[in-house]
Scaffold this motif. Sequence first.
Motif, PDB file in Angstrom:
ATOM      1  N   PHE A 177      21.797 -11.202 -14.059  1.00  0.00           N
ATOM      2  CA  PHE A 177      20.862 -10.214 -13.537  1.00  0.00           C
ATOM      3  C   PHE A 177      20.176 -10.773 -12.297  1.00  0.00           C
ATOM      4  O   PHE A 177      19.906 -11.967 -12.228  1.00  0.00           O
ATOM      5  CB  PHE A 177      19.794  -9.877 -14.589  1.00  0.00           C
ATOM      6  N   LYS A 178      19.887  -9.899 -11.337  1.00  0.00           N
ATOM      7  CA  LYS A 178      19.174 -10.294 -10.124  1.00  0.00           C
ATOM      8  C   LYS A 178      17.986  -9.355  -9.938  1.00  0.00           C
ATOM      9  O   LYS A 178      18.081  -8.161 -10.220  1.00  0.00           O
ATOM     10  CB  LYS A 178      20.086 -10.193  -8.902  1.00  0.00           C
ATOM     11  N   PHE A 179      16.883  -9.906  -9.446  1.00  0.00           N
ATOM     12  CA  PHE A 179      15.727  -9.068  -9.158  1.00  0.00           C
ATOM     13  C   PHE A 179      16.091  -8.027  -8.115  1.00  0.00           C
ATOM     14  O   PHE A 179      16.819  -8.295  -7.169  1.00  0.00           O
ATOM     15  CB  PHE A 179      14.554  -9.914  -8.638  1.00  0.00           C
ATOM     16  N   CYS A 180      15.528  -6.837  -8.290  1.00  0.00           N
ATOM     17  CA  CYS A 180      15.773  -5.728  -7.380  1.00  0.00           C
ATOM     18  C   CYS A 180      14.467  -5.299  -6.705  1.00  0.00           C
ATOM     19  O   CYS A 180      14.335  -5.379  -5.499  1.00  0.00           O
ATOM     20  CB  CYS A 180      16.384  -4.571  -8.163  1.00  0.00           C
ATOM     21  N   HIS A 181      13.500  -4.830  -7.515  1.00  0.00           N
ATOM     22  CA  HIS A 181      12.222  -4.402  -6.962  1.00  0.00           C
ATOM     23  C   HIS A 181      11.147  -4.403  -8.036  1.00  0.00           C
ATOM     24  O   HIS A 181      11.435  -4.463  -9.216  1.00  0.00           O
ATOM     25  CB  HIS A 181      12.327  -3.015  -6.317  1.00  0.00           C
ATOM     26  N   ASN A 182       9.910  -4.337  -7.573  1.00  0.00           N
ATOM     27  CA  ASN A 182       8.746  -4.080  -8.417  1.00  0.00           C
ATOM     28  C   ASN A 182       8.199  -2.734  -7.990  1.00  0.00           C
ATOM     29  O   ASN A 182       8.423  -2.302  -6.858  1.00  0.00           O
ATOM     30  CB  ASN A 182       7.658  -5.137  -8.212  1.00  0.00           C
ATOM     31  N   ASN A 183       7.445  -2.095  -8.873  1.00  0.00           N
ATOM     32  CA  ASN A 183       6.881  -0.787  -8.572  1.00  0.00           C
ATOM     33  C   ASN A 183       5.368  -0.791  -8.741  1.00  0.00           C
ATOM     34  O   ASN A 183       4.852  -1.339  -9.717  1.00  0.00           O
ATOM     35  CB  ASN A 183       7.476   0.272  -9.502  1.00  0.00           C
ATOM     36  N   PHE A 184       4.680  -0.169  -7.794  1.00  0.00           N
ATOM     37  CA  PHE A 184       3.265   0.147  -7.907  1.00  0.00           C
ATOM     38  C   PHE A 184       3.117   1.639  -7.652  1.00  0.00           C
ATOM     39  O   PHE A 184       3.650   2.154  -6.667  1.00  0.00           O
ATOM     40  CB  PHE A 184       2.414  -0.595  -6.862  1.00  0.00           C
ATOM     41  N   ASN A 185       2.395   2.339  -8.516  1.00  0.00           N
ATOM     42  CA  ASN A 185       2.044   3.731  -8.251  1.00  0.00           C
ATOM     43  C   ASN A 185       0.790   3.736  -7.388  1.00  0.00           C
ATOM     44  O   ASN A 185      -0.144   2.981  -7.655  1.00  0.00           O
ATOM     45  CB  ASN A 185       1.784   4.479  -9.555  1.00  0.00           C
ATOM     46  N   VAL A 186       0.781   4.588  -6.376  1.00  0.00           N
ATOM     47  CA  VAL A 186      -0.334   4.603  -5.423  1.00  0.00           C
ATOM     48  C   VAL A 186      -0.908   6.003  -5.302  1.00  0.00           C
ATOM     49  O   VAL A 186      -0.198   6.998  -5.412  1.00  0.00           O
ATOM     50  CB  VAL A 186       0.080   4.049  -4.044  1.00  0.00           C
ATOM     51  N   LEU A 187      -2.210   6.061  -5.058  1.00  0.00           N
ATOM     52  CA  LEU A 187      -2.911   7.333  -4.942  1.00  0.00           C
ATOM     53  C   LEU A 187      -2.829   7.906  -3.526  1.00  0.00           C
ATOM     54  O   LEU A 187      -2.608   9.090  -3.337  1.00  0.00           O
ATOM     55  CB  LEU A 187      -4.375   7.132  -5.347  1.00  0.00           C
ATOM     56  N   ASP A 188      -2.991   7.058  -2.519  1.00  0.00           N
ATOM     57  CA  ASP A 188      -2.971   7.475  -1.116  1.00  0.00           C
ATOM     58  C   ASP A 188      -1.844   6.712  -0.425  1.00  0.00           C
ATOM     59  O   ASP A 188      -1.990   5.553  -0.052  1.00  0.00           O
ATOM     60  CB  ASP A 188      -4.322   7.153  -0.471  1.00  0.00           C
ATOM     61  N   LEU A 189      -0.706   7.374  -0.268  1.00  0.00           N
ATOM     62  CA  LEU A 189       0.497   6.720   0.245  1.00  0.00           C
ATOM     63  C   LEU A 189       0.300   6.146   1.645  1.00  0.00           C
ATOM     64  O   LEU A 189       0.666   5.003   1.909  1.00  0.00           O
ATOM     65  CB  LEU A 189       1.672   7.698   0.218  1.00  0.00           C
TER      66      LEU A 189
END
Length: 123
Positions: free
Chosen positions: A3-15
């Motif tokens: 397995f290889k890292f791909c991405h992390n996710n943050f949900n944001v209020l003001d893009l």
Amino acid sequence: MKFKFCHNNFNVLDLEKSLEFYEKALGLKEVKRKVADDESFILIYLGDGETTHTLELTWLRDWEKPYNLGDNEFHLALRVEDFDGAYNLHKEMDCICYENKEMGIYFIADPDNYWIEILPMNK
């Protein structure tokens, strides 16, 4: 199996505010964008221009309140060659939320209060 890292996710209020922050504070730039057919969400992937790992920012059209980050015991970490220059920029931006001078590191908080650890290249 590997397995290889791909991405992390943050949900944001003001893009737009988040995009501006990540570019100014960390030099991250948009590398990919996905807009839902009904425009109910937008995914923007930010990259550092050197690695394949990205930060996915998710904006949800119908989300109107700040995200509950719990105890916020998770974070991203980035290394920087010019640690002092980065520190001065982040101090000027007033986004430093925690410093550990003994360890030689500090954390910044993005507009949604996600924490990002800043480390010198040699740590």
